[in-house]
Write an enzyme that holds these catalytic residues in place. Structure first.
Site, PDB file in Angstrom:
ATOM      1  N   GLN A  40     -20.215 -85.789  78.275  1.00  0.00           N
ATOM      2  CA  GLN A  40     -20.178 -84.422  78.787  1.00  0.00           C
ATOM      3  C   GLN A  40     -21.378 -83.637  78.266  1.00  0.00           C
ATOM      4  O   GLN A  40     -22.075 -84.059  77.356  1.00  0.00           O
ATOM      5  CB  GLN A  40     -18.843 -83.737  78.411  1.00  0.00           C
ATOM      6  CG  GLN A  40     -18.218 -84.293  77.152  1.00  0.00           C
ATOM      7  CD  GLN A  40     -16.721 -84.015  76.966  1.00  0.00           C
ATOM      8  OE1 GLN A  40     -16.005 -83.599  77.876  1.00  0.00           O
ATOM      9  NE2 GLN A  40     -16.258 -84.228  75.762  1.00  0.00           N
ATOM     10  N   ASP A  95     -12.326 -80.830  68.415  1.00  0.00           N
ATOM     11  CA  ASP A  95     -12.798 -79.736  67.550  1.00  0.00           C
ATOM     12  C   ASP A  95     -12.017 -79.674  66.232  1.00  0.00           C
ATOM     13  O   ASP A  95     -12.415 -78.972  65.315  1.00  0.00           O
ATOM     14  CB  ASP A  95     -12.744 -78.393  68.295  1.00  0.00           C
ATOM     15  CG  ASP A  95     -11.339 -78.040  68.759  1.00  0.00           C
ATOM     16  OD1 ASP A  95     -10.406 -78.039  67.934  1.00  0.00           O
ATOM     17  OD2 ASP A  95     -11.169 -77.752  69.957  1.00  0.00           O
ATOM     18  N   ASP A 115     -10.231 -88.840  70.167  1.00  0.00           N
ATOM     19  CA  ASP A 115     -11.068 -88.099  71.115  1.00  0.00           C
ATOM     20  C   ASP A 115     -12.182 -89.041  71.568  1.00  0.00           C
ATOM     21  O   ASP A 115     -12.788 -89.747  70.753  1.00  0.00           O
ATOM     22  CB  ASP A 115     -11.653 -86.846  70.478  1.00  0.00           C
ATOM     23  CG  ASP A 115     -12.221 -85.886  71.525  1.00  0.00           C
ATOM     24  OD1 ASP A 115     -11.699 -84.766  71.646  1.00  0.00           O
ATOM     25  OD2 ASP A 115     -13.173 -86.262  72.242  1.00  0.00           O
ATOM     26  N   GLY A 147      -8.410 -92.229  74.744  1.00  0.00           N
ATOM     27  CA  GLY A 147      -7.029 -91.906  74.387  1.00  0.00           C
ATOM     28  C   GLY A 147      -6.010 -92.574  75.300  1.00  0.00           C
ATOM     29  O   GLY A 147      -4.893 -92.878  74.881  1.00  0.00           O
ATOM     30  N   ASP A 165      -4.451 -82.394  73.686  1.00  0.00           N
ATOM     31  CA  ASP A 165      -5.290 -81.212  73.547  1.00  0.00           C
ATOM     32  C   ASP A 165      -6.602 -81.548  74.241  1.00  0.00           C
ATOM     33  O   ASP A 165      -7.610 -81.856  73.610  1.00  0.00           O
ATOM     34  CB  ASP A 165      -5.489 -80.956  72.054  1.00  0.00           C
ATOM     35  CG  ASP A 165      -6.410 -79.770  71.775  1.00  0.00           C
ATOM     36  OD1 ASP A 165      -6.831 -79.091  72.724  1.00  0.00           O
ATOM     37  OD2 ASP A 165      -6.727 -79.550  70.587  1.00  0.00           O
ATOM     38  N   THR A 167      -9.466 -81.341  77.717  1.00  0.00           N
ATOM     39  CA  THR A 167     -10.128 -80.491  78.697  1.00  0.00           C
ATOM     40  C   THR A 167      -9.261 -80.451  79.957  1.00  0.00           C
ATOM     41  O   THR A 167      -8.213 -81.076  80.035  1.00  0.00           O
ATOM     42  CB  THR A 167     -11.511 -81.076  79.028  1.00  0.00           C
ATOM     43  OG1 THR A 167     -11.333 -82.461  79.356  1.00  0.00           O
ATOM     44  CG2 THR A 167     -12.450 -80.978  77.824  1.00  0.00           C
ATOM     45  N   ASP A 168      -9.733 -79.694  80.922  1.00  0.00           N
ATOM     46  CA  ASP A 168      -9.017 -79.556  82.185  1.00  0.00           C
ATOM     47  C   ASP A 168      -8.950 -80.900  82.920  1.00  0.00           C
ATOM     48  O   ASP A 168      -9.686 -81.826  82.593  1.00  0.00           O
ATOM     49  CB  ASP A 168      -9.762 -78.527  83.060  1.00  0.00           C
ATOM     50  CG  ASP A 168      -9.848 -77.180  82.347  1.00  0.00           C
ATOM     51  OD1 ASP A 168      -9.005 -76.910  81.479  1.00  0.00           O
ATOM     52  OD2 ASP A 168     -10.766 -76.409  82.653  1.00  0.00           O
TER      53      ASP A 168
END
Lengths: 290, 290
Positions: A40, A95, A115, A147, A165, A167-168
């Protein structure tokens, strides 16, 4: 104010939710970093009033000022709902803000965070060090891997709580919102185990929440409950997370006494806020019952 | 997405909260109306996804899509907290959305709405007709006058509930946020009477909320309670209203049974949502206790 041509040309970061016809702006002092990772496009800005800002593929991931609401609500409600959460997995969460909150619970023996993008964690260590302050806790294991695949290989009934947890549901996060993934989560959870996943805006994304809940049910989950909280730097400023449980116990009852007596600091979460967040408005309940 | 120079030049309405370093954008199909009234600059837009939008002096007042949250939360909590609200005054509220919600309560014998700017109501009748559908209710009286002066002349103990549904504390709304005004409200309320006033964003405007609460106390009010709710088109998407009571009864208890059995439709409000909205987060409670 007014339409665009009237504005000054100071530097503002803008995230437009085009399909929602709305946008968010944050005033920027400067860009501190940008890179294309293997997965990304990552940017770090210094904002005028929200501290550091992390942006992934053009979407606000977090700011220093308001991430506490999201991270507390992605963790403490689910952990105080489970009778005794020992084994926890976080899918996404690079994060490390959710990880830090999970580790505040002394029932927790082990947290594995998976992640796909190690660069998110490395940037968080640099620009959001307070979120990473528990990364060296001996109970924490940080994996940088897929994941979905990790969940497929997790032993049966090995987890008490799964926190998605992510991203969209576009890009790397896409495969985390479907029946195949939820089936694996269900299998990997012990009886009474609970999955929680961020589920976008109650105002803007009702269809997404509905299809996500349907996929959770189809994946085997017995109980569902969506909760709400403010999140000022996400589209509409109003966000949700959905809990899904393996087993017949509901999701409205939680260890309220333990939540009230918690010995760690929170800024948004409290036992009362937890109970309040479970109360979804009539328009939402009606849409989910369709 | 990204900083401003990268964006397309489609037409977006932008409200920037400069002091907060954040801005909100709504995609616009066109401007339907603008005028300088005797008091303020009024604009009506047609947005892409939020229906009609009313803007006063550059600030979003309401959109068709999300005003229900604000109007329901400015009215039903206070009305179900009062034991038997009969006489109600609305200061401001020219769009008539709060008025409509108040009139849903059959305990209410009379509502007097005092907005200084008749043009707001005339534009609302034209562009937000659903909000004005109860304006001809025989219990409703619409005055276009100075709400501060009206309150000064209100007889002692003549009101059960006062709803201050005003613009921000700049311009015409300024005099509605100080001790002199609250002293008059206190005098005009009967014992047990309650004032509710919109009190901005819990994230962005803590100082304002604190000084407003202090002025309410200095004006004589015995009990205060701030409640929270989402409001996607106001700065930060997170809003509050503060209740202030004349008399010793608290503001946490309400007619929960009546709220649960209400015979009118709501989209955001429910008895559970009401209870939840009263739960303010720890960071807020700490700031108010300073």
């Amino acid at each position: 104010m007014g339409i665009e041509e009237k504005q000054d040309d100071s530097r503002w970061f803008t995230e437009r939710a085009d399909e929602a016809g709305m946008g968010l702006q944050l005033r920027i002092r400067g860009k501190l970093h940008e890179e294309q990772s293997d997965f990304q496009f990552l940017e770090i800005y210094e904002t005028e009033s929200f501290g550091h800002l992390m942006v992934i593929d053009g979407f606000v991931m977090l700011t220093e000022r308001d991430n506490f609401v999201y991270h507390e609500m992605m963790t403490h409600p689910v952990l105080f709902t489970h009778a005794r959460p020992r084994q926890v997995a976080i899918i996404g969460g690079g994060d490390c803000g959710s990880l830090r909150e999970v580790l505040r619970h002394d029932t927790v023996d082990s947290v594995t965070q998976v992640d796909i993008d190690e660069r998110v964690t490395r940037l968080s260590e640099q620009y959001f060090p307070e979120l990473c302050e528990s990364n060296n806790d001996p109970r924490a294991r940080l994996l940088f891997d897929d994941g979905i695949e990790w969940m497929r290989q997790a032993p049966d009934a090995s987890l008490d709580v799964i926190i998605v947890d992510s991203t969209d549901p576009v890009g790397p996060g896409e495969g985390l919102f479907n029946r195949a993934f939820y089936t694996q989560c269900y299998r990997a959870l012990a009886d009474g185990g609970i999955l929680i996943q961020q589920s976008e805006s109650p105002l803007l994304h009702l269809d997404l929440i509905q299809s996500m809940r349907e996929a959770m049910s189809n994946g085997g989950f017995d109980q569902l409950h969506t909760l709400q909280f403010p999140q000022p730097t996400y589209p509409s400023g109003w966000w949700s997370a959905t809990m899904a449980r393996k087993g017949d116990q509901g999701l409205e009852q939680f260890r309220r006494g333990d939540a009230a007596k918690r010995r760690f600091p929170t800024r948004y979460y409290s036992a009362e806020v937890h109970a309040g967040a479970l109360a979804m408005p009539p328009f939402f309940c009606q849409a989910m019952a369709r």
